[in-house]
Design a protein around this motif. Structure first.
Motif, PDB file in Angstrom:
ATOM      1  N   TYR A 305       0.814  -1.222   0.000  1.00  0.00           N
ATOM      2  CA  TYR A 305       0.000   0.000   0.000  1.00  0.00           C
ATOM      3  C   TYR A 305       0.845   1.270   0.000  1.00  0.00           C
ATOM      4  O   TYR A 305       0.665   2.180   0.813  1.00  0.00           O
ATOM      5  CB  TYR A 305      -0.956  -0.002   1.214  1.00  0.00           C
ATOM      6  N   THR A 306       1.784   1.312  -0.917  1.00  0.00           N
ATOM      7  CA  THR A 306       2.671   2.477  -1.029  1.00  0.00           C
ATOM      8  C   THR A 306       2.402   3.264  -2.308  1.00  0.00           C
ATOM      9  O   THR A 306       3.257   4.012  -2.762  1.00  0.00           O
ATOM     10  CB  THR A 306       4.142   2.024  -1.004  1.00  0.00           C
ATOM     11  N   TYR A 307       1.220   3.096  -2.873  1.00  0.00           N
ATOM     12  CA  TYR A 307       0.861   3.829  -4.084  1.00  0.00           C
ATOM     13  C   TYR A 307       0.909   5.332  -3.844  1.00  0.00           C
ATOM     14  O   TYR A 307       0.471   5.822  -2.803  1.00  0.00           O
ATOM     15  CB  TYR A 307      -0.541   3.421  -4.548  1.00  0.00           C
ATOM     16  N   MET A 308       1.453   6.067  -4.811  1.00  0.00           N
ATOM     17  CA  MET A 308       1.479   7.521  -4.781  1.00  0.00           C
ATOM     18  C   MET A 308       1.024   8.063  -6.128  1.00  0.00           C
ATOM     19  O   MET A 308       1.219   7.411  -7.161  1.00  0.00           O
ATOM     20  CB  MET A 308       2.897   8.048  -4.524  1.00  0.00           C
ATOM     21  N   THR A 309       0.442   9.236  -6.111  1.00  0.00           N
ATOM     22  CA  THR A 309       0.222   9.935  -7.366  1.00  0.00           C
ATOM     23  C   THR A 309       1.560  10.453  -7.867  1.00  0.00           C
ATOM     24  O   THR A 309       2.556  10.483  -7.127  1.00  0.00           O
ATOM     25  CB  THR A 309      -0.741  11.107  -7.187  1.00  0.00           C
ATOM     26  N   ARG A 310       1.603  10.857  -9.126  1.00  0.00           N
ATOM     27  CA  ARG A 310       2.845  11.409  -9.678  1.00  0.00           C
ATOM     28  C   ARG A 310       3.276  12.642  -8.890  1.00  0.00           C
ATOM     29  O   ARG A 310       4.470  12.827  -8.606  1.00  0.00           O
ATOM     30  CB  ARG A 310       2.626  11.757 -11.155  1.00  0.00           C
ATOM     31  N   GLU A 311       2.321  13.484  -8.518  1.00  0.00           N
ATOM     32  CA  GLU A 311       2.637  14.709  -7.783  1.00  0.00           C
ATOM     33  C   GLU A 311       3.233  14.394  -6.413  1.00  0.00           C
ATOM     34  O   GLU A 311       4.211  15.028  -5.977  1.00  0.00           O
ATOM     35  CB  GLU A 311       1.377  15.567  -7.623  1.00  0.00           C
ATOM     36  N   GLU A 312       2.654  13.417  -5.711  1.00  0.00           N
ATOM     37  CA  GLU A 312       3.183  13.031  -4.402  1.00  0.00           C
ATOM     38  C   GLU A 312       4.590  12.451  -4.526  1.00  0.00           C
ATOM     39  O   GLU A 312       5.467  12.736  -3.687  1.00  0.00           O
ATOM     40  CB  GLU A 312       2.249  11.997  -3.759  1.00  0.00           C
ATOM     41  N   ALA A 313       4.797  11.670  -5.560  1.00  0.00           N
ATOM     42  CA  ALA A 313       6.121  11.081  -5.774  1.00  0.00           C
ATOM     43  C   ALA A 313       7.160  12.154  -6.095  1.00  0.00           C
ATOM     44  O   ALA A 313       8.307  12.067  -5.650  1.00  0.00           O
ATOM     45  CB  ALA A 313       6.056  10.045  -6.894  1.00  0.00           C
ATOM     46  N   GLU A 314       6.777  13.170  -6.864  1.00  0.00           N
ATOM     47  CA  GLU A 314       7.695  14.254  -7.196  1.00  0.00           C
ATOM     48  C   GLU A 314       8.114  15.019  -5.943  1.00  0.00           C
ATOM     49  O   GLU A 314       9.276  15.423  -5.804  1.00  0.00           O
ATOM     50  CB  GLU A 314       7.036  15.205  -8.198  1.00  0.00           C
ATOM     51  N   ILE A 315       7.165  15.206  -5.011  1.00  0.00           N
ATOM     52  CA  ILE A 315       7.486  15.909  -3.761  1.00  0.00           C
ATOM     53  C   ILE A 315       8.505  15.112  -2.962  1.00  0.00           C
ATOM     54  O   ILE A 315       9.505  15.657  -2.458  1.00  0.00           O
ATOM     55  CB  ILE A 315       6.199  16.148  -2.935  1.00  0.00           C
ATOM     56  N   LEU A 316       8.283  13.789  -2.835  1.00  0.00           N
ATOM     57  CA  LEU A 316       9.229  12.951  -2.111  1.00  0.00           C
ATOM     58  C   LEU A 316      10.577  12.919  -2.819  1.00  0.00           C
ATOM     59  O   LEU A 316      11.637  12.934  -2.163  1.00  0.00           O
ATOM     60  CB  LEU A 316       8.675  11.534  -1.973  1.00  0.00           C
ATOM     61  N   TYR A 317      10.561  12.895  -4.140  1.00  0.00           N
ATOM     62  CA  TYR A 317      11.796  12.910  -4.924  1.00  0.00           C
ATOM     63  C   TYR A 317      12.646  14.126  -4.578  1.00  0.00           C
ATOM     64  O   TYR A 317      13.859  14.026  -4.369  1.00  0.00           O
ATOM     65  CB  TYR A 317      11.436  12.896  -6.403  1.00  0.00           C
ATOM     66  N   GLN A 318      12.013  15.286  -4.489  1.00  0.00           N
ATOM     67  CA  GLN A 318      12.742  16.509  -4.150  1.00  0.00           C
ATOM     68  C   GLN A 318      13.265  16.475  -2.716  1.00  0.00           C
ATOM     69  O   GLN A 318      14.377  16.948  -2.445  1.00  0.00           O
ATOM     70  CB  GLN A 318      11.846  17.730  -4.373  1.00  0.00           C
TER      71      GLN A 318
END
Length: 324
Positions: A305-318
Motif C-alpha cells: 500500500y505504497t501507491y502515490m500519485t505522480r505529484e506526491e512522488a515528485e514531492i518525495l523525490y525533491q
C-alpha cells in the motif's frame, strides 16, 4: 536444480495465478488460443503461418529496477542495492535474485512505430477500395494502438513510483566484479512466467558453475540475444489490445474491438542470482540513476500500500534530493 519441463502453477495471489515453464522462452503459439495473438497475426494474418524473422527487433541499452517509496529511500541510504527477492522457480526450490527489466528507449519506440505505421498504410490501401475514406488517418491511428503499446513500452509502472536505470553492460560489469569475483557471468534461459495477460521471459545471470542452473540452456534464445555488448529483444506480442478493421452494409469503415479485446504482452527480466551466503549486489545506485514515474492506478490497493500519485512522488523525490 529443475525437476520439470512443463507449465507448473507457482502461486495464486492478488494479481492472479503465476505459472512457470522452466528452461525455455516459450513462444506465443504454445500459450493456448486465448489472449495469444502475436503482432503478425493481427489484421488477418494466419497465426499458423507465422514465419520466423517476423518479430520486431529492439536494441536494448538499459535495465530498470522499479520500487516504491520505501525501497527508493533504502537504496539511496545504502548507496547500493543490497536486498534481493526470493523467487520460486520449481517445486520446493526458491532462489534469491535481484530483478531488473529491459527498457526500450523512446527513440527506438518511435522508429519502430513509424515502420509499423507504414505497414498499416499498405494494408489499408490493399483492403479499402479507392477513393480512401475521409477518416483513413483515424483508422490508421486506431489500428496502430495495438502495436508497441503494451506496459513494456510505457513509463508507467505496476510496482512503484521510483525507477533506477542502469546501462545493461555497466550493470553486468558490476555483477562480474562483486558476485562473480572477476569471472565472466553466464546468461542462462531460466524460463517463462505466465500471468493473466503478461508473459515474462527471464534470463538468469549467474557465476559459472552454479548447480541450480546447470540444466538451463545459455543464450541466445529466440527472444533475446547478445553479440558482444549489443543486446537485441525480439518480442512477438508488443500490444495489449486487439483491434480489427470492419465495414458495415453501407460501406463505411471503422476499427472495432473483437473478442477477446485484450491479449497477452511480453517483456524480459534479468534475474541476477545472489548466493544465499552473500545475498548482496553492491551496485552503486546513486541519485543520478533515479527518476519518478506514474504508478498504475489499479495497483493503489496492492500491498504494501505504497501507491502515490505522480505529484506526491515528485514531492518525495525533491525531499530525497535535498538529503543527498
Amino acid at each position: 536444480m529443475f525437476t520439470a519441463r512443463n507449465w507448473q502453477r507457482i502461486k495464486s495471489g492478488y494479481r492472479g495465478p503465476e505459472d512457470f515453464y522452466p528452461l525455455r522462452h516459450v513462444g506465443i503459439r504454445e500459450w493456448g488460443r486465448g489472449f495469444t495473438l502475436p503482432d503478425s497475426a493481427v489484421l488477418g494474418v494466419n497465426i499458423d503461418a507465422l514465419q520466423p524473422g517476423r518479430h520486431t527487433e529492439f536494441s536494448i541499452t538499459n535495465l530498470i529496477h522499479v520500487t516504491d517509496s520505501n525501497g527508493a529511500q533504502g537504496i539511496l541510504n545504502d548507496q547500493c542495492l543490497k536486498k534481493a527477492k526470493v523467487k520460486q522457480i520449481g517445486e520446493e526450490l526458491k532462489v534469491l535474485f535481484s530483478w531488473w527489466s529491459i527498457q526500450v528507449s523512446p527513440q527506438e519506440v518511435d522508429r519502430k512505430k513509424e515502420v509499423r505505421r507504414n505497414i498499416i498504410d499498405e494494408q489499408l490501401r490493399q483492403t479499402i477500395q479507392e477513393p480512401p475514406p475521409k477518416n483513413v488517418r483515424c483508422l490508421q491511428e486506431a489500428l496502430l494502438k495495438q502495436y508497441i503499446s503494451s506496459p513494456a513500452f510505457l513509463e508507467q509502472s505496476y510496482y512503484g513510483n521510483f525507477k533506477f536505470t542502469y546501462n545493461i553492460n555497466d550493470l553486468i560489469g558490476e555483477y562480474k566484479k562483486s558476485v562473480c569475483q572477476g569471472k565472466d557471468p553466464v546468461f542462462s534461459v531460466l524460463g517463462t512466467f505466465k500471468y493473466n495477460i503478461e508473459i515474462m521471459h527471464t534470463v538468469a545471470v549467474h557465476p559459472p558453475g552454479v548447480r541450480i542452473f546447470e540444466q538451463c540452456p545459455q543464450l541466445p534464445s529466440e527472444v533475446i540475444s547478445q553479440e558482444g555488448t549489443k543486446w537485441v529483444w525480439r518480442p512477438e506480442s508488443t500490444g495489449s489490445e486487439i483491434r480489427v478493421l470492419k465495414q458495415n452494409e453501407g460501406g463505411s469503415w471503422w476499427v472495432d474491438e473483437c473478442y477477446p479485446d485484450c491479449r497477452r504482452w511480453e517483456f524480459v527480466s534479468f534475474a541476477f542470482y545472489l548466493p544465499d551466503e552473500n545475498p548482496e549486489f553492491p551496485v552503486q545506485l546513486e541519485f543520478k540513476h533515479l527518476t519518478v514515474c506514474d504508478m498504475e492506478e489499479s495497483q493503489r490497493f496492492r500491498p504494501p500500500y505504497t501507491y502515490m500519485t505522480r505529484e506526491e512522488a515528485e514531492i518525495l523525490y525533491q525531499l530525497l534530493r535535498c538529503r543527498i
